[in-house]
Design an enzyme around this catalytic site. Structure first.
Site, PDB file in Angstrom:
ATOM      1  N   CYS A  26       1.134  -0.701  -0.020  1.00 18.16           N
ATOM      2  CA  CYS A  26       0.072   0.298   0.214  1.00 18.16           C
ATOM      3  C   CYS A  26       1.070   1.432  -0.349  1.00 18.16           C
ATOM      4  O   CYS A  26       2.038   1.535  -0.668  1.00 18.16           O
ATOM      5  CB  CYS A  26      -0.927  -0.189   1.235  1.00 18.16           C
ATOM      6  SG  CYS A  26      -0.165  -0.110   2.664  1.00 18.16           S
ATOM      7  N   HIS A 562      -3.890   9.803   5.860  1.00 20.12           N
ATOM      8  CA  HIS A 562      -3.894   8.242   6.013  1.00 20.12           C
ATOM      9  C   HIS A 562      -5.813   8.314   6.636  1.00 20.12           C
ATOM     10  O   HIS A 562      -4.968   8.342   7.515  1.00 20.12           O
ATOM     11  CB  HIS A 562      -2.768   7.681   6.599  1.00 20.12           C
ATOM     12  CG  HIS A 562      -2.947   6.208   5.948  1.00 20.12           C
ATOM     13  ND1 HIS A 562      -4.322   5.167   6.477  1.00 20.12           N
ATOM     14  CD2 HIS A 562      -2.738   5.280   5.480  1.00 20.12           C
ATOM     15  CE1 HIS A 562      -4.184   3.802   6.142  1.00 20.12           C
ATOM     16  NE2 HIS A 562      -3.019   3.783   5.601  1.00 20.12           N
TER      17      HIS A 562
END
Length: 640
Positions: A26, A562
């Site tokens: 990721c 995030h």
């Protein structure tokens, strides 16, 4: 291989490559699925230079790397030779796939390993056809003959290659698949069709078949399987099941040779008696059906296939046309279907060229230049995923250009006479071996020019490419210099991108953020699912699942946001991006919308860290408020 040693150390300490079931990445971490997590040396990994920390979550063993994780990921795949398993999933997830998805996955697994060498040999054969058509060599010359053999050999013995890849895909022994395929293309088969005809099966029908030999009294329908596709794939599928059955009952001491013996001795006759003839007839009908549909209106077929080809590629649906094209080449000697799609890459780079000429965003321009160069040779993924698709409108314009190119190839009766190269290397594939250049070849050139021009003009005029005004174009150069100097001497304000409650990073359960290893900053527990830009700057990173974004400010600060923890596992569900990577955003601009309620129902926290990843280059002054609204001051950066 800047990260080669780091990759080797990581693999060694996750238990070796034999312990890896799959690995993806990721924004910040490698995500392993390990066969046995107990074999991993977690403490060693945590203390390793280049590794931030190690976490275990959602059945994944996560090695946190930081911003350069894509490079480390590539090195891990290379040094561990893990490319084949990098996207593996467990059997339970495979069972959830639809029949269509399983078919696409199967076709991809069978054909993808040999596409490179197929393209290479096709290019050789195309080059031979080109120099013959131009009169540079004679058909009887040794030069032409050897080049033609080099190009035609693989396609003539294609079943042997597919026997290997198909058996591997179906979980059988690849060399058994090759042995079955070798029998199908054995040179002596030609002599078996010259003897006396003992009987004729299906007389008076499309399937009329003279019988020259029998096997244990059963008539054998002899056919040519050179260059065929469907027979060996079906035979390999059945053979993989037969082999697995024998492996369960044959004693281990003789399994190594008895299982192959029984599998081959059963499958070769079965393929000649039933699988081969039935699949060959099916292939002929499939080829006739596709050509019939195509010939209803070649122009419309070209418009549709050319226009939607890139969409097919994005979703992997293009693999469904690959066996049809190979089957047409084997049964008819040419294929008009894929011919309508091979010039689409030039429409794509036409759109990219318009972006290069119009944008003043240095990052986007640099990415577009490299994407343009690779697109010339038919590799359009960098252009699609890195440039046009994120910008949306240019991708649509490239699809319109692709439709134009496909329609022209349909109108000029373009056909592929071989599976050739991509991009500029595909033109010889439009030349019929042994023939002069005709409209099929010239039509492909017209299609290239038209598709490229249409996509370029539409993107340039209507692609929505913003031309950011330079500072010097609106102010005096001296004044501009003073303004820049003054800006750098002040504190740069980073505002809250969310409404919600402010938390210290140390309160986050995720050790990569709570330890400050990924950067300094704060976290927010959002009360509304709208993420606004905390600063003005360039979107330097936007993960495909839209759960994380990076922004580089004008002063060079790298801001990472995030949304939630482990939300990458949601695979983009409940996230909607309103911007694209490479885009310049203004402070307060809407970046991403996300569904807090559904994310929480999936068991994922929505606590959102906002950190400066290169904080060591800047002073950081945190504000002390507990509750914030989007736009409130969050912290300040000393940019001096």
């Amino acid at each position: 291989m800047k990260y080669e040693q780091l990759a080797k150390d990581i693999l060694a300490n996750v238990g070796g490559k034999e312990n890896v079931s799959s690995v993806v990445h990721c924004v910040t971490r490698l995500r392993f699925k390990l066969k046995d997590e107990k074999k991993a040396n977690t403490e060693v990994l945590k203390n390793m230079d280049g590794v931030v920390t190690v976490m275990k979550s959602g059945g994944q063993y996560q090695v946190v790397i930081g911003n350069h994780v894509p490079d480390v990921y590539a090195a891990v795949l290379t040094v561990g030779n893990l490319g084949a398993i990098s996207e593996n999933t467990d059997s339970s997830s495979d069972e959830k796939l639809s029949m269509g998805a399983k078919f696409i996955d199967m076709i991809s697994g069978v054909f993808h390993p040999i596409l490179g060498v197929l393209a290479a040999t096709g290019m050789i054969k195309g080059f031979a056809a080109l120099i013959l058509a131009l009169g540079w060599v004679e058909a009887t010359s040794g030069t032409y003959q050897l080049l033609n053999l080099a190009g035609d050999g693989l396609f003539n013995f294609l079943p042997i290659f597919l026997g290997y890849t198909a058996m591997k895909k179906f979980g059988g022994s690849p060399f058994i698949g090759m042995a079955i395929a070798a029998a199908l293309v054995h040179p002596t088969l030609a002599t078996l069709t010259t003897g006396e005809v003992s009987q004729v099966l299906f007389k008076g029908t499309l399937f009329e078949s003279p019988i020259h030999i029998t096997f244990l009294g059963i008539p054998v329908i002899m056919m040519s399987y050179a260059s065929s596709v469907i027979p060996i794939i079906l035979a390999s599928f059945v053979a993989s099941k037969v082999e697995k059955g024998f492996k369960k009952i044959i004693p281990a001491v003789v399994k190594a040779f008895v299982v192959p013996f029984l599998t081959i001795v059963i499958m070769v006759p079965l393929t000649f008696l039933a699988i081969g003839p039935i699949s060959t007839w099916a292939g002929s009908l499939l080829g006739a059906a596709t050509v019939w549909i195509y010939e209803l209106s070649p122009v419309v077929a070209g418009l549709v296939l050319g226009g939607f080809w890139q969409v097919f590629v994005i979703f992997g649906l293009h693999w469904g046309l690959v066996p049809i094209a190979f089957n047409n080449l084997a049964t008819m000697g040419n294929d008009p279907v894929l011919a309508t799609t091979v010039m689409v890459c030039f429409a794509q780079i036409g759109a990219v060229l318009a972006i290069i000429l119009k944008t003043r965003d240095k990052a986007l321009k640099s990415l577009s230049v490299s994407a343009f160069i690779s697109g010339i040779f038919g590799v359009t993924e960098p252009a699609i995923y890195g440039v046009t698709l994120p910008l949306k409108k240019p991708f649509i314009m490239s699809c319109i250009g692709g439709a134009v190119s496909g329609g022209i190839i349909g109108a000029t009766a373009g056909k592929l006479w071989m599976f050739g190269g991509m991009g500029i290397f595909v033109f010889p594939a439009f030349i019929k071996p042994g023939s002069a250049l005709d409209m099929s070849f010239y039509g492909s050139i017209i299609a290239l020019v038209a598709g490229f021009a249409v996509a370029f003009v539409l993107t340039y005029l209507f692609g929505g490419i913003k031309q950011e005004k330079s500072l010097k174009s609106t102010t005096d150069a001296t004044t501009a210099s003073k303004e820049v100097a003054a800006t750098k001497a002040q504190l740069e304000e980073v505002v809250s991108p969310l409404n919600g409650e402010v938390k210290a990073l140390s309160e986050i359960e995720d050790a990569a953020f709570s330890s400050g290893a990924l950067g300094h900053g704060v976290a927010i527990e959002p009360s509304e699912g709208k993420l606004l830009a905390p600063v003005s700057g360039t979107v330097s990173a936007l993960f495909p699942t839209n759960h994380a974004i990076g922004i580089t400010t004008d002063s060079g600060a790298d801001i990472l946001i995030h949304i939630g923890m482990d939300t990458v596992q949601l695979e983009g569900k409940y996230f909607k991006a309103h911007i694209a990577q490479g885009e310049y955003v203004k402070k307060g601009q809407l970046l991403i919308e996300f569904d807090i309620e559904h994310i929480k129902k999936e068991g994922k926290p929505v606590t959102t860290p906002i950190v400066v990843t290169n904080h060591k280059e800047f002073g950081l002054e945190l504000m002390k408020q507990k509750h914030v609204k989007a736009g409130d001051s969050l912290f300040k950066l000393d940019t001096k």
